[in-house]
Structure formats: C-alpha cells, structure tokens
Design an enzyme around this catalytic site. Sequence first.
Site, PDB file in Angstrom:
ATOM      1  CB  SER A 165      -0.896   0.022   1.245  1.00  0.00           C
ATOM      2  OG  SER A 165      -1.612   1.240   1.318  1.00  0.00           O
ATOM      3  CG  HIS A 166       0.372   4.510  -2.641  1.00  0.00           C
ATOM      4  ND1 HIS A 166      -0.332   3.541  -3.324  1.00  0.00           N
ATOM      5  CD2 HIS A 166       1.075   5.186  -3.567  1.00  0.00           C
ATOM      6  CE1 HIS A 166      -0.059   3.630  -4.611  1.00  0.00           C
ATOM      7  NE2 HIS A 166       0.790   4.629  -4.785  1.00  0.00           N
ATOM      8  CB  SER A 167      -1.177   4.318   3.671  1.00  0.00           C
ATOM      9  OG  SER A 167      -1.313   4.429   5.067  1.00  0.00           O
ATOM     10  CG  ASP A 194      -2.372   0.829  -2.390  1.00  0.00           C
ATOM     11  OD1 ASP A 194      -1.576   0.759  -3.347  1.00  0.00           O
ATOM     12  OD2 ASP A 194      -2.231   1.645  -1.458  1.00  0.00           O
ATOM     13  CB  SER A 204       2.832   4.326  -8.112  1.00  0.00           C
ATOM     14  OG  SER A 204       2.479   4.755  -6.815  1.00  0.00           O
TER      15      SER A 204
END
Length: 130
Positions: A8-10, A67, A70
């Site tokens: 995930s980006h997070s 997700d 990117s």
Amino acid sequence: MVGLVIVSHSWKIAEGLKDLTTEIAPTHNGIIAAGGLEDKSIGTDAIRISEAIKQANDGDGVVVLADLGSGVMSSETAIELLEDEGIRVQLADAPFVEGTIAAAVTAMVGSDFDAVLKAAEDTRGVNKIN
C-alpha cells in the site's frame, strides 16, 4: 505455505490490513506488509517490496496484493528485480482487502500457489450486498 505481501502507499493501511489478516488467519506466519516508504511516509518502493517478497517466501511462492496505481507498478518492478532469485511470485488482480483475506485463509489451510492466487482473484466479482 504460500507467502503474502501487502503493498500500500500507506504504512498504516498495510499494517492495518496485516493485523486484520493475521486475526482471521492466525497460523499464517508469512504475511508481510510493505506499505509506504522507509520513513513511513506515503509512497511505494520496489526495493522494499522485493525484500518483503524474499521475507515472505518459504519455498511455496508469494502472492502480492497491491492497493492501486504506483503500488501496482512498484510491485511489478519488484517482481522483475527478483527474476533470477527462483521465487515463484505473482501480483494478484484482486480487490485489496477481500483478496488479501481470501488468499491468507486459503494459504493457511495448506492450498498451493495456484489456489491461493485464484482465491484472491475470485473476490473480484463478489457482491457485498445482495
């Protein structure tokens, strides 16, 4: 057991999904969160993801769940970086949360790589409300 990498980006989202997945599939020890950048800021990093894939692999292969955007591209790059490592690894085309849970439970009961990947990808068409 087939390993799982959650991208995930997070950092918080990846760790939260790992926590939820571990609660539902408690005997699966190969679930690795690869969220955010090294400093826990928002982003994705192919090197961090490739390291997570290596960590999740116990010889049965690794399914990667990402997700969006990117996160998918970084996961694909990470897989390319590992081409010479001999690890069976594939990015699942699956909903992030539902696919991760389905893959984890399927892996936990001892299913093979293809079944784990299929379980994740089969969640694409599942209705939440009938």
